[in-house]
Enzyme design. Structure first.
Site, short mmCIF file in Angstrom:
data_model
loop_
_atom_site.label_atom_id
_atom_site.label_comp_id
_atom_site.label_asym_id
_atom_site.label_seq_id
_atom_site.Cartn_x
_atom_site.Cartn_y
_atom_site.Cartn_z
N ASP A 37 48.75 -48.57 -49.76
CA ASP A 37 48.99 -47.17 -49.46
C ASP A 37 47.69 -46.47 -49.09
O ASP A 37 46.62 -46.81 -49.62
CB ASP A 37 49.62 -46.47 -50.68
CG ASP A 37 50.15 -45.09 -50.36
OD1 ASP A 37 50.49 -44.83 -49.19
OD2 ASP A 37 50.23 -44.26 -51.29
N GLY A 40 47.31 -43.70 -43.61
CA GLY A 40 47.38 -42.42 -42.90
C GLY A 40 46.30 -41.46 -43.36
O GLY A 40 45.66 -40.79 -42.53
N ARG A 41 46.09 -41.38 -44.67
CA ARG A 41 45.06 -40.48 -45.20
C ARG A 41 43.66 -40.94 -44.79
O ARG A 41 42.79 -40.12 -44.51
CB ARG A 41 45.17 -40.40 -46.72
CG ARG A 41 46.14 -39.33 -47.20
CD ARG A 41 46.41 -39.45 -48.68
NE ARG A 41 47.34 -40.53 -48.95
CZ ARG A 41 47.68 -40.91 -50.17
NH1 ARG A 41 47.11 -40.33 -51.22
NH2 ARG A 41 48.54 -41.87 -50.35
N TRP A 42 43.46 -42.25 -44.77
CA TRP A 42 42.17 -42.79 -44.34
C TRP A 42 41.88 -42.34 -42.91
O TRP A 42 40.77 -41.91 -42.59
CB TRP A 42 42.20 -44.31 -44.43
CG TRP A 42 40.91 -45.01 -44.12
CD1 TRP A 42 39.94 -45.37 -45.01
CD2 TRP A 42 40.44 -45.44 -42.83
NE1 TRP A 42 38.91 -46.01 -44.37
CE2 TRP A 42 39.19 -46.06 -43.03
CE3 TRP A 42 40.96 -45.37 -41.54
CZ2 TRP A 42 38.44 -46.60 -41.98
CZ3 TRP A 42 40.22 -45.90 -40.50
CH2 TRP A 42 38.98 -46.50 -40.71
N ARG A 50 46.90 -42.08 -36.75
CA ARG A 50 47.37 -42.88 -37.90
C ARG A 50 47.27 -44.37 -37.64
O ARG A 50 46.98 -45.16 -38.55
CB ARG A 50 48.82 -42.51 -38.24
CG ARG A 50 48.98 -41.19 -38.96
CD ARG A 50 50.45 -40.89 -39.21
NE ARG A 50 51.07 -41.89 -40.07
CZ ARG A 50 51.08 -41.83 -41.40
NH1 ARG A 50 50.48 -40.83 -42.03
NH2 ARG A 50 51.68 -42.75 -42.11
N SER A 82 58.48 -50.64 -45.52
CA SER A 82 59.67 -50.44 -46.34
C SER A 82 60.88 -50.06 -45.48
O SER A 82 60.75 -49.69 -44.30
CB SER A 82 59.42 -49.32 -47.36
OG SER A 82 59.38 -48.06 -46.72
N ASN A 85 60.48 -46.73 -44.13
CA ASN A 85 59.54 -46.57 -43.02
C ASN A 85 60.23 -46.55 -41.66
O ASN A 85 59.62 -46.13 -40.66
CB ASN A 85 58.49 -47.68 -43.03
CG ASN A 85 57.47 -47.54 -44.15
OD1 ASN A 85 56.84 -48.51 -44.56
ND2 ASN A 85 57.30 -46.33 -44.68
N TRP A 86 61.48 -46.99 -41.60
CA TRP A 86 62.21 -46.92 -40.33
C TRP A 86 62.42 -45.47 -39.89
O TRP A 86 62.75 -45.22 -38.72
CB TRP A 86 63.56 -47.62 -40.44
CG TRP A 86 63.47 -49.11 -40.50
CD1 TRP A 86 63.80 -49.92 -41.54
CD2 TRP A 86 63.06 -49.99 -39.45
NE1 TRP A 86 63.59 -51.25 -41.23
CE2 TRP A 86 63.14 -51.32 -39.94
CE3 TRP A 86 62.61 -49.79 -38.14
CZ2 TRP A 86 62.79 -52.42 -39.17
CZ3 TRP A 86 62.26 -50.90 -37.37
CH2 TRP A 86 62.36 -52.19 -37.88
N GLU A 220 52.10 -55.80 -65.33
CA GLU A 220 51.05 -54.85 -65.66
C GLU A 220 50.68 -54.09 -64.39
O GLU A 220 50.58 -54.69 -63.31
CB GLU A 220 49.82 -55.60 -66.20
CG GLU A 220 50.07 -56.39 -67.46
CD GLU A 220 50.39 -55.52 -68.66
OE1 GLU A 220 49.86 -54.38 -68.72
OE2 GLU A 220 51.17 -55.96 -69.52
#
Length: 263
Positions: A37, A40-42, A50, A82, A85-86, A220
């Site tokens: 994840d 996009g922010r990167w 993007r 995912s 994401n479509w 975990e």
């Protein structure tokens, strides 16, 4: 052998070198799953499209795959695309699929060199014929490899997987009275593989995002603020070291011997 492989792959005296020496190679997680994840922010922080975040993220994929194989991890599963994401713009989906095709062609030699078996989990029928052909070709070329299994989750959703497994049970005439957890697990995309011991999520988000919902029941969880394109071997090593510090009891009461040893 894994220690020697890792030390040969990292610069002497580096952060990675120090981290590798702290890993207990006798207590590695068998299966590591990663929610990738932050692409996009990167890109946004760098005022880039993007797609450039997704492109940069392929370097993190390479680092994770190579490091996991050298460590001796049995299974690595990366959450790439995912079912949700479509809903993204067609242009972004097309760019992602183009990057996927480029990655498969570029990294095939790496997979073969490291004895890695490539597999796809998810509703691949929703992918284009061209992408399905590329995926099938990579699976076929690596099918004889006997090292780490590298699952890539594409068009994947945890709830969808469970529904698909239930439908498969009906189609195959599984007797409801004999349907137990082991039988149901054999109907999932990851049949025959150990459940994840360690689930890693990047970008600091504290949710599992419909990923391997059945399989991560006792995993975990380790979260890092690093965005996916910045994820490297050092982050994976930190996650494994933290994992090895934990007392995994699977809901059971701690034994007297274990308790005594901690007094």
């Amino acid at each position: 052998m894994a220690l020697a492989d890792m030390l040969a792959a990292v610069p002497p005296g580096s952060v990675e070198d120090a981290l590798v020496r702290r890993v207990d190679f006798g207590r590695l997680p068998r299966h590591v799953a990663i929610i990738m994840d932050g692409n996009g922010r990167w890109a946004a922080t760098r005022h880039l499209p993007r797609v450039e975040g997704h492109r940069a993220g392929t370097e993190a994929v390479r680092a994770s795959v190579e490091t996991s194989a050298r460590l001796g991890i049995s299974v690595l599963t990366l959450y790439a695309f995912s079912v949700e994401n479509w809903k993204r713009p067609d242009s972004e989906i097309a760019a992602l699929m183009g990057l996927l095709k480029h990655y498969l062609r570029r990294e095939l030699k790496l997979l073969l060199k490291n004895n890695i078996r490539f597999r796809v989990i998810g509703q691949r029928e929703r992918l284009s014929p061209e992408i399905r052909d590329e995926l099938a070709a990579t699976e076929q070329r690596t099918a004889g490899n006997t090292g780490m299994i590298f699952n890539i989750a594409l068009s994947y959703g945890g709830r969808a997987e469970i529904v698909d497994a239930a439908r498969r049970a009906i189609r195959e005439g599984v007797d409801p009275e004999s349907l137990d957890e082991s039988t149901f697990g054999s109907l999932l995309y990851t049949a025959g593989q150990p459940d994840p011991d360690l689930l890693i999520r990047t970008s600091g988000e504290m949710r599992v995002s419909n990923f391997l919902l059945w399989q991560i029941a006792y995993a975990e969880i380790w979260v890092t603020d690093a965005l996916w394109p910045d994820f490297r071997a050092s982050h994976l090593l930190e996650a494994i070291i933290d994992y090895q510090k934990r007392d995994r009891r699977y809901g059971a009461i701690q034994s007297d011997a274990m308790a005594a040893g901690k007094r």
